[in-house]
Design an enzyme around this catalytic site. Structure first.
Site, PDB file in Angstrom:
ATOM      1  CG  ASP A  92     -26.323  13.370  18.252  1.00 40.76           C
ATOM      2  OD1 ASP A  92     -25.549  13.277  19.218  1.00 40.76           O
ATOM      3  OD2 ASP A  92     -26.550  14.456  17.682  1.00 40.76           O
TER       4      ASP A  92
ATOM      5  CG  ASN B 183     -30.258  18.545  29.010  1.00 48.61           C
ATOM      6  OD1 ASN B 183     -30.407  17.320  29.076  1.00 48.61           O
ATOM      7  ND2 ASN B 183     -30.057  19.181  27.852  1.00 48.61           N
TER       8      ASN B 183
ATOM      9  CD  GLU C 213     -24.596  22.510  26.471  1.00 47.70           C
ATOM     10  OE1 GLU C 213     -24.027  23.574  26.191  1.00 47.70           O
ATOM     11  OE2 GLU C 213     -24.893  21.658  25.620  1.00 47.70           O
TER      12      GLU C 213
ATOM     13  CG  HIS D 273     -24.868  15.483  21.794  1.00 48.21           C
ATOM     14  ND1 HIS D 273     -25.858  15.353  20.851  1.00 48.21           N
ATOM     15  CD2 HIS D 273     -25.283  16.476  22.619  1.00 48.21           C
ATOM     16  CE1 HIS D 273     -26.820  16.224  21.079  1.00 48.21           C
ATOM     17  NE2 HIS D 273     -26.495  16.924  22.157  1.00 48.21           N
TER      18      HIS D 273
ATOM     19  CD  GLU E  24     -29.493  18.173  23.932  1.00 45.60           C
ATOM     20  OE1 GLU E  24     -28.471  18.345  23.244  1.00 45.60           O
ATOM     21  OE2 GLU E  24     -29.903  19.012  24.745  1.00 45.60           O
TER      22      GLU E  24
HETATM   23  C1  XIL Z   1     -27.949  22.453  18.752  1.00 44.16           C
HETATM   24  C2  XIL Z   1     -28.894  22.434  17.552  1.00 44.16           C
HETATM   25  O1  XIL Z   1     -29.100  21.096  17.183  1.00 44.16           O
HETATM   26  C3  XIL Z   1     -28.327  23.223  16.425  1.00 44.16           C
HETATM   27  O2  XIL Z   1     -29.278  23.348  15.370  1.00 44.16           O
HETATM   28  C4  XIL Z   1     -27.925  24.616  16.904  1.00 44.16           C
HETATM   29  O3  XIL Z   1     -27.285  25.292  15.853  1.00 44.16           O
HETATM   30  C5  XIL Z   1     -27.010  24.523  18.092  1.00 44.16           C
HETATM   31  O4  XIL Z   1     -27.636  23.776  19.104  1.00 44.16           O
HETATM   32  N1  XIL Z   1     -26.671  20.704  23.329  1.00 44.16           N
HETATM   33  C6  XIL Z   1     -27.927  21.232  23.413  1.00 44.16           C
HETATM   34  C7  XIL Z   1     -28.690  21.505  22.189  1.00 44.16           C
HETATM   35  O5  XIL Z   1     -28.475  21.360  24.520  1.00 44.16           O
HETATM   36  O6  XIL Z   1     -29.544  22.605  22.330  1.00 44.16           O
HETATM   37  C8  XIL Z   1     -27.782  21.718  21.016  1.00 44.16           C
HETATM   38  O7  XIL Z   1     -28.589  21.851  19.838  1.00 44.16           O
HETATM   39  C9  XIL Z   1     -26.808  20.577  20.895  1.00 44.16           C
HETATM   40  C10 XIL Z   1     -25.940  20.492  22.103  1.00 44.16           C
END
Ligand code: XIL
Length: 476
Positions: A272, A204, A162, A241, A270
């Site tokens: 969802d 990422n 990020e 996401h 990741e």
């Molecule tokens: C999130 C986790 O799922 C949570 O439990 C935590 O509180 C915050 O981080 N991008 C990422 C992940 O790269 O590491 C994040 O995970 C979600 C967004």
């Protein structure tokens, strides 16, 4: 396009003797075997992995762990390998939570995505307050310390997470790390490569899915620049996401394909998606279809198992409900994986390391277990194991050798576990350094040009042990 299934068929038809004829007859009698019945098995049909994020607390919930073991073959620690967890005090690393996840994964035949070495978020307090050259040093020490500790156990590392700003600027995100100089990202990648040359190194990020967005373009330009200057980057992770304000874009396959064309693997890291029912399912299907349309999209990871475990539980964004029941989104995802697509062809820079022998028989094993040895003269090679037919007493396996650079020949080592015995081979010449180790050499000329593949097969009489063989290769 050749699917693993077709390769198995070809290998089987190349086999000689009564065993092959018997195998063919039995397989034809069981046509329903075509579709993978779990996410990992269905993804394996196109040589891809299917993973999940897993928090340490999952280990206390046997219902969740049954799903993890059954459905997934790639594990990401949800929080346990982030900077604050790994180095709570400067110079004092705490491996305990990370190890619980990594050890469970390896003992159960899963591979691990490392997440994340350098990130503006979830830094330990001591680091948050640092800046300038001393922060740069601390960041590099962290990358080196963590990647060295897990060396050989990580399929892919999210080296930097990020680092770009949202919105239309295409700029870097301002952070304490960015404040150490624009070259902090490449410095992190170089440190990670030196610490673990066997792991794939990924950048990422999120909101990089729509090809026309400025953030997507900015990351693309960075990766193109890194590739042109030899900065060691192997993959780009798309967090994926999605919610109603950030829906799955219709040009996702374009984004993935354009990044892949730069010479990196792409991974959905990741996933969802907010929603429910068929409309949520259709969006998961779109993601799977986009990945399967790009040969260098090598796997998909969802960000948790049950909706109730999600970091945004109110969006019900995952594939299983709070009781670990499969949702419509699960069925859409499974069907899309089973519908097939390109066979994944990961790049050759690095690969996952062999996992330890599972202590228990996993319900499914990873489909790919490549290793990439150090260069021998010209190119290197990657050996990938694919599951073949299974019978009560035996199973077939196929190993695909892929040349990374030109090679003049190769040897491949296949190790089986007691009481397994290899009872038939085809398409290569075996020698037997010990009862459970077979070394295969090309039956004819072994030369392969960069990117070319060769494969051989064998039958294992398993004696009740269904553990997959470990495979590796070396090139000359
Ligand atoms: C999130 C986790 O799922 C949570 O439990 C935590 O509180 C915050 O981080 N991008 C990422 C992940 O790269 O590491 C994040 O995970 C979600 C967004």
């Amino acid at each position: 396009m050749t699917t693993p299934r077709q390769r198995h068929r070809r290998g089987r038809l190349a086999a000689v003797g009564g065993l092959a004829a018997a195998a063919l007859a039995i397989t034809l009698a069981v046509p329903a075997q075509a579709a993978g019945s779990t996410l990992q098995a269905a993804a394996a049909e196109t040589n891809r992995y299917f993973g999940t994020a897993m928090a340490a607390h999952y280990l206390n919930n046997s219902t969740t762990m049954n799903v993890v073991n059954r459905e997934f073959n790639m594990i990401t620690a949800e929080n346990e390998m982030k900077m604050d967890a790994m180095q709570p005090n400067r110079g004092q690393f705490n491996w305990s939570s990370g190890d619980r996840i990594v050890n469970w994964a390896r003992q159960n035949g899963k591979q691990v995505r490392g997440h994340a070495l350098a990130w503006h978020s979830q830094q330990p307090g001591w680091m948050e307050s640092m800046s300038g050259p001393s922060l740069r040093t601390a960041m590099l020490e962290h990358v080196t310390g963590v990647a060295t500790y897990y060396r050989g156990k990580i399929h892919s590392w999210d080296v930097v997470n990020e680092a770009f700003a949202d919105g239309n600027s295409g700029a870097r995100r301002s952070s304490n790390l960015q404040g150490t100089g624009n070259d902090w990202i490449e410095a992190a990648f170089r440190a990670a490569r030196a610490a673990d040359p066997g792991a794939k190194l990924c950048y990422n990020d999120y909101n990089t899915d729509n090809w026309s967005h400025a953030k997507t373009q900015a990351v693309y330009n960075m990766v193109r620049d890194f590739k042109s200057r030899g900065v060691p980057i192997d993959c780009v992770g798309f967090q994926a996401h999605f919610n109603s304000g950030n829906p799955v874009p219709s040009n996702y396959h374009t984004t993935l394909g354009n990044f892949a064309a730069l010479g990196v693997d792409v991974q959905i890291t990741e996933l969802d998606i907010q929603g429910s029912g068929n409309s949520q399912g259709e969006q998961f299907r779109g993601i799977v279809q986009a990945c399967l349309s790009v040969a260098r999209c090598t796997g998909i990871t969802v960000w948790g198992v049950k909706d109730t475990d999600s970091w945004r539980a109110s969006d019900t964004p995952l594939l299983f409900d709070g009781n670990a029941n499969k949702k419509a989104a699960y069925n859409y995802t499974l069907d899309a994986l089973n519908a097939g697509g390109t066979t994944a062809t990961p790049g050759g820079q690095a690969g996952p390391q062999p996992t330890q022998q599972p202590t228990q028989q996993p319900t499914q094993q990873p489909t790919a277990n490549p290793t990439t040895p150090p260069p021998t003269g010209g190119g290197t090679c990657t050996a990938t194991y694919s599951e073949g037919e299974k019978w009560n007493d035996r199973f077939n396996g196929v190993v695909t050798i892929r040349a990374n650079g030109n090679i003049s020949s190769w040897t491949s080592t296949v190790t089986v576990r007691s009481p397994q015995r290899i009872i038939a081979t085809w398409n290569a010449s075996p020698t037997w350094p010990s009862a459970n180790v077979m070394v295969m050499r090309p039956a004819g000329g072994g030369a392969l040009a960069n990117g070319q593949t060769a494969s051989f097969g064998f039958t294992v009489q398993h004696g009740g042990n269904w553990t997959w063989p470990t495979v590796s290769c070396s090139a000359s």
